[in-house]
Design an enzyme around this catalytic site. Structure first.
Site, short mmCIF file in Angstrom:
data_model
loop_
_atom_site.label_atom_id
_atom_site.label_comp_id
_atom_site.label_asym_id
_atom_site.label_seq_id
_atom_site.Cartn_x
_atom_site.Cartn_y
_atom_site.Cartn_z
N ASP A 29 -86.14 -10.35 -19.04
CA ASP A 29 -85.20 -10.89 -18.05
C ASP A 29 -84.02 -11.62 -18.69
O ASP A 29 -82.85 -11.29 -18.49
CB ASP A 29 -85.93 -11.76 -17.02
CG ASP A 29 -86.49 -13.06 -17.60
OD1 ASP A 29 -86.81 -13.10 -18.81
OD2 ASP A 29 -86.60 -14.05 -16.84
N ASN A 165 -87.38 -17.16 -11.68
CA ASN A 165 -88.01 -15.85 -11.92
C ASN A 165 -89.54 -15.89 -11.99
O ASN A 165 -90.13 -15.83 -13.07
CB ASN A 165 -87.43 -15.26 -13.22
CG ASN A 165 -87.20 -13.78 -13.07
OD1 ASN A 165 -87.53 -13.20 -12.03
ND2 ASN A 165 -86.64 -13.16 -14.09
N TYR A 166 -90.17 -15.92 -10.86
CA TYR A 166 -91.64 -16.10 -10.78
C TYR A 166 -92.39 -14.80 -11.03
O TYR A 166 -92.17 -13.80 -10.36
CB TYR A 166 -91.98 -16.65 -9.39
CG TYR A 166 -93.45 -16.77 -9.10
CD1 TYR A 166 -94.29 -17.50 -9.94
CD2 TYR A 166 -94.01 -16.16 -7.97
CE1 TYR A 166 -95.65 -17.62 -9.67
CE2 TYR A 166 -95.37 -16.29 -7.70
CZ TYR A 166 -96.18 -17.01 -8.55
OH TYR A 166 -97.52 -17.13 -8.28
N GLY A 227 -81.19 -10.05 -2.56
CA GLY A 227 -81.04 -8.59 -2.51
C GLY A 227 -79.71 -8.20 -1.88
O GLY A 227 -78.65 -8.73 -2.25
N ASP A 258 -81.01 -9.91 -13.23
CA ASP A 258 -80.62 -10.30 -14.61
C ASP A 258 -79.12 -10.06 -14.82
O ASP A 258 -78.43 -10.87 -15.45
CB ASP A 258 -81.37 -9.45 -15.65
CG ASP A 258 -82.88 -9.51 -15.47
OD1 ASP A 258 -83.36 -10.49 -14.88
OD2 ASP A 258 -83.55 -8.55 -15.89
P1 ADP Z 1 -83.93 -9.98 -8.25
O1 ADP Z 1 -83.70 -8.69 -8.99
O2 ADP Z 1 -83.96 -11.18 -9.14
O3 ADP Z 1 -85.03 -9.94 -7.24
P2 ADP Z 1 -82.11 -9.67 -6.03
O4 ADP Z 1 -82.86 -8.48 -5.57
O5 ADP Z 1 -81.99 -10.80 -5.09
O6 ADP Z 1 -82.59 -10.22 -7.44
O7 ADP Z 1 -80.66 -9.16 -6.41
C1 ADP Z 1 -79.75 -9.90 -7.18
C2 ADP Z 1 -78.36 -9.56 -6.73
O8 ADP Z 1 -78.15 -8.14 -6.87
C3 ADP Z 1 -78.07 -9.85 -5.26
O9 ADP Z 1 -77.67 -11.19 -5.06
C4 ADP Z 1 -76.97 -8.87 -4.97
O10 ADP Z 1 -75.73 -9.36 -5.42
C5 ADP Z 1 -77.35 -7.66 -5.81
N1 ADP Z 1 -78.14 -6.71 -5.02
C6 ADP Z 1 -79.48 -6.54 -4.99
N2 ADP Z 1 -79.85 -5.54 -4.16
C7 ADP Z 1 -78.69 -5.06 -3.63
C8 ADP Z 1 -78.37 -3.99 -2.73
N3 ADP Z 1 -79.32 -3.22 -2.17
N4 ADP Z 1 -77.07 -3.78 -2.45
C9 ADP Z 1 -76.09 -4.52 -3.01
N5 ADP Z 1 -76.32 -5.53 -3.87
C10 ADP Z 1 -77.60 -5.80 -4.18
#
Ligand code: ADP
Length: 307
Positions: A29, A165-166, A227, A258
């Site tokens: 990460d 990051n759990y 997300g 990341d």
């Molecule tokens: P992690 O990978 O740590 O779980 P997230 O899924 O929250 O993090 O995604 C981190 C960032 O990536 C989000 O804040 C967003 O900017 C981008 N992101 C993630 N999924 C999408 C998606 N389906 N469409 C557009 N941007 C995304």
């Protein structure tokens, strides 16, 4: 020019090709964020231990090509990097098997005598970044030494950046993760959680609930990632929603968080304000979703900067 030190574990990654074939990669990460930062021309030092053998050298070469400066302890004998394998079931869901319990990085993060001299080197850098994975790999005595170090580092003007990051598998139990994450917030200047972590570790039932909790922590700058949903910025008690455009073209979700973190930190260290930094980070994260692999190349990052 701002420069950053990052502490964590980088591993070898086996990911599936077609049939029964696998390809070998290098990932982790905080390391993925380090590569993103170096790709943005931020001077980036990655503190870890790789130990001995070919697998360690493969990672050293990777870091060299990505312009990430590695800082390792003198000798961690009979240890090598951690390893993980990704597999997919017939529905496409991904599973991760890890071999990291005996890794050189874990040996470093469990040995105060090895860790302390490297922490002293962090004092040369204006920023320090680490994640909940870094914390999970430390034993209790290294974690309390680390907290003492953070206290001194911040008194000298250093800025501390943290993503919780759990990963449940790395903790003895959930209570241990909650307690360590809760404690570390007192030592952090920029906090980069996902809403999922707020939900899972602190019981928030909505992004607004997460904001309410985070306002009580006293951290100056918080970005909640969620997300495809909007990000939320808390900047000195001022709360703002920052729009994220959901991607319609997701190929591989590896490394979105990341890349976002590397993009956000890189943009902040280059002088952008938090909202512009979120917009840049979200563009970079959305780009990584469209390709296989967890890190953008520096050419792709330059194109994003210019766009
Ligand atoms: P992690 O990978 O740590 O779980 P997230 O899924 O929250 O993090 O995604 C981190 C960032 O990536 C989000 O804040 C967003 O900017 C981008 N992101 C993630 N999924 C999408 C998606 N389906 N469409 C557009 N941007 C995304």
């Amino acid at each position: 020019m701002a420069d950053i030190a990052i502490i964590g574990e980088v591993m070898l990654e086996f990911s599936p090709l077609t049939g029964k074939d696998f390809t070998l990669g290098v990932s982790g990460d905080t390391y993925n964020s380090a590569c993103t930062l170096a790709g943005l021309e931020i001077s980036t030092t990655y503190i870890t231990s790789l130990g001995e053998g070919q697998s360690a050298d493969i990672i050293r070469q990777h870091a060299y090509h990505r312009h990430v400066h590695l800082l390792e302890p003198q000798a961690v004998k009979n240890k090598s990097p951690g390893l993980y394998m990704i597999s997919n079931d017939e529905t496409g869901e991904r599973f991760f098997d890890y071999w990291r319990n005996d890794s050189a990085a874990k040996a470093l993060l469990n040995n105060e005598n090895l860790l302390l001299p490297l922490l002293k080197q962090v004092e040369k850098h204006g920023y320090l970044y680490f994640s909940g994975i870094t914390l999970a790999l430390m034993n209790d005595s290294c974690r309390s030494m680390f907290q003492q170090f953070l206290l001194d580092y911040r008194l000298q003007g250093g800025k501390v950046i943290f993503d919780p990051n759990y990963r449940s598998k790395l903790w003895l139990n959930k209570a241990a993760a909650i307690s360590a994450t809760d404690e570390i917030q007192a030592y952090v200047d920029i906090y980069l959680p996902g809403f999922e972590e707020e939900e899972c570790l602190f019981g928030s039932t909505s992004p607004d609930g997460a904001v309410k909790r985070l306002l009580t922590t006293g951290v100056d700058e918080v970005v909640i990632k969620n997300g495809p949903e909007n990000c939320i910025l808390i900047n000195n008690d001022h709360v703002e929603n920052v729009e994220v455009t959901p991607s319609t073209d997701v190929v591989d979700t590896t490394g979105a968080g990341d890349t976002f973190n590397g993009g956000y930190i890189g943009a902040r260290l280059s002088g952008l304000n938090p909202i512009d930094a979120i917009n840049f980070a979200a563009k970079a994260a959305s780009k990584i979703l469209m390709i296989k692999g967890g890190v953008l190349q520096s050419k792709q990052l330059s194109e994003l900067k210019a766009s």
